[in-house]
Each structure stands twice: as structure tokens, then as C-alpha cells.
Scaffold this motif. Structure first.
Motif, PDB file in Angstrom:
ATOM      1  N   LYS A   1       0.889  -1.278   0.018  1.00 55.89           N
ATOM      2  CA  LYS A   1       0.067   0.173   0.036  1.00 55.89           C
ATOM      3  C   LYS A   1       0.865   1.327  -0.072  1.00 55.89           C
ATOM      4  N   GLN A   2       0.495   2.030  -0.793  1.00 57.85           N
ATOM      5  CA  GLN A   2       1.101   3.335  -0.998  1.00 57.85           C
ATOM      6  C   GLN A   2       0.723   4.393   0.200  1.00 57.85           C
ATOM      7  N   ILE A   3       1.367   5.045   1.031  1.00 54.05           N
ATOM      8  CA  ILE A   3       1.084   5.872   2.121  1.00 54.05           C
ATOM      9  C   ILE A   3       1.377   7.307   1.944  1.00 54.05           C
ATOM     10  N   ALA A   4       0.405   8.300   2.237  1.00 52.83           N
ATOM     11  CA  ALA A   4       0.925   9.712   2.528  1.00 52.83           C
ATOM     12  C   ALA A   4       0.810   9.930   3.857  1.00 52.83           C
ATOM     13  N   PHE A   5       1.749  10.912   4.209  1.00 56.59           N
ATOM     14  CA  PHE A   5       1.385  11.453   5.680  1.00 56.59           C
ATOM     15  C   PHE A   5       1.509  12.978   5.500  1.00 56.59           C
ATOM     16  N   LEU A   6       0.519  13.406   6.053  1.00 57.53           N
ATOM     17  CA  LEU A   6       0.439  14.916   5.810  1.00 57.53           C
ATOM     18  C   LEU A   6       0.478  15.639   7.417  1.00 57.53           C
TER      19      LEU A   6
ATOM     20  N   SER B   1       6.566  18.408  -1.916  1.00 55.88           N
ATOM     21  CA  SER B   1       6.319  19.847  -1.728  1.00 55.88           C
ATOM     22  C   SER B   1       4.678  20.214  -1.738  1.00 55.88           C
ATOM     23  N   SER B   2       3.886  19.226  -1.989  1.00 51.79           N
ATOM     24  CA  SER B   2       2.447  19.819  -2.006  1.00 51.79           C
ATOM     25  C   SER B   2       1.805  18.473  -1.596  1.00 51.79           C
ATOM     26  N   ILE B   3       0.622  18.923  -1.205  1.00 51.35           N
ATOM     27  CA  ILE B   3      -0.339  17.892  -0.911  1.00 51.35           C
ATOM     28  C   ILE B   3      -0.824  16.753  -1.933  1.00 51.35           C
ATOM     29  N   ARG B   4      -1.036  17.655  -3.108  1.00 48.81           N
ATOM     30  CA  ARG B   4      -1.332  16.799  -4.429  1.00 48.81           C
ATOM     31  C   ARG B   4      -0.034  15.646  -4.580  1.00 48.81           C
ATOM     32  N   GLU B   5       0.815  16.137  -4.606  1.00 45.83           N
ATOM     33  CA  GLU B   5       2.063  15.322  -4.915  1.00 45.83           C
ATOM     34  C   GLU B   5       2.151  13.841  -3.872  1.00 45.83           C
ATOM     35  N   ALA B   6       1.984  14.248  -2.617  1.00 48.36           N
ATOM     36  CA  ALA B   6       1.850  13.386  -1.574  1.00 48.36           C
ATOM     37  C   ALA B   6       0.693  12.288  -1.850  1.00 48.36           C
ATOM     38  N   VAL B   7      -0.488  12.716  -2.171  1.00 48.67           N
ATOM     39  CA  VAL B   7      -1.794  11.862  -2.220  1.00 48.67           C
ATOM     40  C   VAL B   7      -2.354  11.149  -3.346  1.00 48.67           C
ATOM     41  N   GLU B   8      -1.714  11.645  -4.457  1.00 45.40           N
ATOM     42  CA  GLU B   8      -2.333  11.480  -5.933  1.00 45.40           C
ATOM     43  C   GLU B   8      -2.081  10.026  -6.294  1.00 45.40           C
ATOM     44  N   THR B   9      -1.221   9.209  -5.561  1.00 50.85           N
ATOM     45  CA  THR B   9      -0.865   7.703  -5.710  1.00 50.85           C
ATOM     46  C   THR B   9      -1.119   6.975  -4.442  1.00 50.85           C
ATOM     47  N   ALA B  10      -1.574   7.548  -3.606  1.00 52.37           N
ATOM     48  CA  ALA B  10      -1.957   7.025  -2.050  1.00 52.37           C
ATOM     49  C   ALA B  10      -2.943   6.011  -2.084  1.00 52.37           C
ATOM     50  N   ASP B  11      -3.060   4.995  -1.436  1.00 46.77           N
ATOM     51  CA  ASP B  11      -4.049   4.242  -1.000  1.00 46.77           C
ATOM     52  C   ASP B  11      -4.490   4.540   0.174  1.00 46.77           C
ATOM     53  N   ILE B  12      -3.775   5.341   1.210  1.00 47.94           N
ATOM     54  CA  ILE B  12      -4.074   5.587   2.463  1.00 47.94           C
ATOM     55  C   ILE B  12      -3.310   6.767   2.638  1.00 47.94           C
ATOM     56  N   VAL B  13      -4.170   7.697   3.280  1.00 46.97           N
ATOM     57  CA  VAL B  13      -3.583   9.072   3.533  1.00 46.97           C
ATOM     58  C   VAL B  13      -3.861   9.354   5.214  1.00 46.97           C
ATOM     59  N   PHE B  14      -2.662   9.615   5.688  1.00 51.27           N
ATOM     60  CA  PHE B  14      -3.018  10.140   7.235  1.00 51.27           C
ATOM     61  C   PHE B  14      -2.796  11.566   7.328  1.00 51.27           C
ATOM     62  N   SER B  15      -3.267  12.098   8.115  1.00 53.12           N
ATOM     63  CA  SER B  15      -2.872  13.680   8.438  1.00 53.12           C
ATOM     64  C   SER B  15      -2.867  13.822   9.893  1.00 53.12           C
ATOM     65  N   CYS B  16      -1.974  14.826  10.307  1.00 54.88           N
ATOM     66  CA  CYS B  16      -1.838  15.085  11.788  1.00 54.88           C
ATOM     67  C   CYS B  16      -1.362  16.460  11.852  1.00 54.88           C
ATOM     68  N   VAL B  17      -2.460  17.316  12.052  1.00 51.78           N
ATOM     69  CA  VAL B  17      -2.262  18.822  12.169  1.00 51.78           C
ATOM     70  C   VAL B  17      -2.805  19.379  13.258  1.00 51.78           C
ATOM     71  N   GLY B  18      -3.298  20.645  13.535  1.00 52.23           N
ATOM     72  CA  GLY B  18      -3.634  21.036  14.510  1.00 52.23           C
ATOM     73  C   GLY B  18      -5.103  21.120  14.963  1.00 52.23           C
ATOM     74  N   ASP B  19      -5.651  22.304  14.804  1.00 58.72           N
ATOM     75  CA  ASP B  19      -7.396  22.547  15.009  1.00 58.72           C
ATOM     76  C   ASP B  19      -8.072  22.152  14.056  1.00 58.72           C
ATOM     77  N   VAL B  20      -9.295  22.524  14.061  1.00 60.13           N
ATOM     78  CA  VAL B  20     -10.271  22.052  13.098  1.00 60.13           C
ATOM     79  C   VAL B  20     -10.033  22.745  11.736  1.00 60.13           C
ATOM     80  N   PRO B  21      -9.979  24.173  11.886  1.00 60.87           N
ATOM     81  CA  PRO B  21      -9.743  24.701  10.437  1.00 60.87           C
ATOM     82  C   PRO B  21      -8.325  24.320   9.821  1.00 60.87           C
ATOM     83  N   ASP B  22      -7.309  23.857  10.491  1.00 57.77           N
ATOM     84  CA  ASP B  22      -6.119  23.208   9.779  1.00 57.77           C
ATOM     85  C   ASP B  22      -6.412  21.865   9.164  1.00 57.77           C
ATOM     86  N   VAL B  23      -7.146  21.032   9.799  1.00 59.57           N
ATOM     87  CA  VAL B  23      -7.640  19.823   9.200  1.00 59.57           C
ATOM     88  C   VAL B  23      -8.578  20.132   8.065  1.00 59.57           C
ATOM     89  N   GLU B  24      -9.549  20.875   8.240  1.00 60.95           N
ATOM     90  CA  GLU B  24     -10.550  21.206   7.117  1.00 60.95           C
ATOM     91  C   GLU B  24      -9.777  21.777   6.041  1.00 60.95           C
TER      92      GLU B  24
END
Length: 293
Positions: free
Chosen positions: A3-8, A52-75
């Protein structure tokens, strides 16, 4: 393992989680809003590919993780322009490990569903220590099939992994966890303050009380940091204050949690120290409210 993974989000928690996934053999693309953050190097050194971009990280991913701050950051990261929703392939599983409100998680899940994307809310407990050791507690909300698919990856970054219910349930359990964590810190600081007042070595409190009914993660892991005046963040005061705000926001009219209010006031006292920079310290810095308040 294919599985291809992206981590944001390669911050204090995201970087070691990304590193653990990469060291376990998963192909991981990592992205961080601040390219020169130290966590970027941690993830890269472990074998993650930094992009360098979210697009580059996730465009081939099977599973995408995110770990950021508050609600506006996640959105912003998931639903914003150039974010996951615009860039991920249909069917991609999105796992957000940030701490946000249950309602926000449900809203994000609904928006992703409209775009044929799947979603789990999976907030964490265990601090940077648990992230580095791969021993985090992970509270998951979502579909059971998505949970089962994600479990091999979650077992790389965590030790206790529990499906708590539908989307939003993971966040609901995490807020209960933060009530406990914040009040454990009150108890820890007051016990140490009392020990000092009685001319008892606080290390004795940690060693003896930690083996009995008063034992807690905070006592075992943060008590020694308080004694050593190590106030560097494993989990920052500004973040626990955010979480306690989310707790208060979930209360129905007339409901009160006086312990949460007390803990919040003590954390705010420390946040306001050092010209307002106290919020960058770890939660164990609550002891300063007793020493300097």
C-alpha cells in the motif's frame, strides 16, 4: 505491505509516526506546511520521500494520514483548495489523527463520502514518547471494514487500537481522555507541591505512589520531568487548551465540568507567562502555576 502511504503533517507527533511506517517497509510520501521543520528531516532520514505539495503526496496513495492542529487546519488540508479531497483517487482511505470535535469529524466524513473517499477519525494518546516508541493509544471512529484495512498500519504506530463506533466516536473518546489527562496533571502538580511543602523528595512520591492506586501515565512519565525542571513539550499547553475548549464546546446547555474549568484556568495561567509564550511548554509546566502563580 504494497500500500502506498501519504502522511500530511510532520510535527512532533507526525514525524515519528511517519518514520515508524517508513522503517516498517511502507512506501511513504511525507508533506509538511513548514518545509524546514525538524520533523521533516526525521521522516526523511527514516526513508520517507518528502514532497512539496499535498497533491504530490496523495495522488498515488491508497491511505492518507493527517496530523495537524485545530479544526480549521484539518479542514484546510483535507477539504481546502489543493487538499486531499481534490487530489486523492476515488476510494482512497483518509485517516485523520488530529484532535478535533466529533461534529467536525462527522462533517469531514460526509464531505469526503460525497467525493467517493473513505474516512476514519483516529485521534491519539501517548505524546511524543508514544509516537517515537510506536506505543500510542489510537481511538478510531468509522466503518469496520475501513478499520480492518487500516489496522496493520495502525499497529505500526500504536499499541492499543480500538474501534469506538461510527465516524466521530474516536474524537468523542479522545475528549474524555483529555479530561482525564488534564485532571491527572492537576493531581500530579498538587502532590509534588505538597511533597515539597512537607520537605519530602518528590522522587519518592513518583516511586512509591506510582505503584499503588494513585499511579498514572502522567505520574510515571511526567513526574520526573517536573522534578528535573524539564518543561519541554511532549504535548504543548497550547494544544491541551485547544482540546479543553473542544470539551466545553460539546457540553449541552446547563452541563458543567468544574474540574475541566479548573485545569483550563491553571494551564491558562502558565500560557500567559514568559510574555505569552508559556503555551509552547509541555503540559507538565502546569507546575509553574503553583510555583509562580
Amino acid at each position: 505491505m504494497n500500500k502506498q502511504i501519504a502522511f500530511l503533517g510532520l510535527g512532533l507527533m507526525g514525524a515519528p509516526m511517519t518514520a515508524n511506517l517508513a522503517r516498517s517497509g511502507y512506501p511513504v510520501k511525507g508533506w509538511n506546511r513548514t518545509p524546514n521543520h525538524p520533523g521533516v528531516r526525521v521522516a526523511e532520514f527514516a526513508g520517507a520521500t518528502i514532497v512539496s505539495s499535498i497533491r504530490e503526496a496523495v495522488e498515488t496513495a491508497d491511505i492518507v494520514f493527517s496530523c495537524v492542529g485545530d479544526v480549521p487546519d484539518v479542514e484546510e488540508v483535507i477539504l481546502g483548495a489543493g487538499g486531499v479531497a481534490e487530489s486523492a483517487r476515488p476510494g482512497t482511505l483518509v485517516i485523520d489523527t488530529s484532535t478535533i470535535s466529533p461534529d467536525a469529524a462527522r462533517n469531514i466524513g460526509e464531505e469526503l463520502k460525497k467525493r467517493n473517499l473513505r474516512f476514519l477519525d483516529a485521534p491519539l494518546s501517548g505524546g511524543d514518547i508514544g509516537a517515537k516508541k510506536g506505543t500510542l493509544t489510537i481511538m478510531v471512529g468509522g466503518d469496520i471494514a475501513d478499520f480492518e484495512e487500516s489496522k496493520p498500519l495502525l499497529e505500526v504506530i500504536g499499541k492499543t487500537i480500538r474501534l469506538c463506533g461510527a465516524v466521530g466516536s474516536g474524537q468523542a473518546v479522545k475528549l474524555c481522555n483529555q479530561v482525564l489527562a488534564s485532571l491527572h496533571m492537576v493531581a500530579l502538580c498538587e502532590a509534588i507541591a505538597l511533597a515539597k511543602g512537607q520537605e519530602i523528595d518528590p522522587n519518592l512520591i513518583i516511586e512509591v505512589c506510582g505503584t499503588g492506586a494513585a499511579g498514572s501515565w502522567a505520574l510515571s512519565n511526567l513526574g520526573s520531568k517536573i522534578v528535573a525542571s524539564d518543561l519541554q513539550p511532549g504535548f504543548a499547553i497550547k494544544h491541551i487548551l485547544k482540546d479543553l475548549r473542544l470539551v466545553q464546546d460539546t457540553l449541552k446547555s446547563g452541563e458543567e465540568l468544574p474540574g475541566v474549568e479548573l485545569a483550563g484556568n491553571l494551564f491558562k495561567m502558565v500560557k500567559d507567562l514568559d510574555g505569552g509564550m508559556g503555551g509552547e511548554l509541555g503540559t507538565q509546566a502546569m507546575i509553574r502555576a503553583y510555583l509562580e502563580g
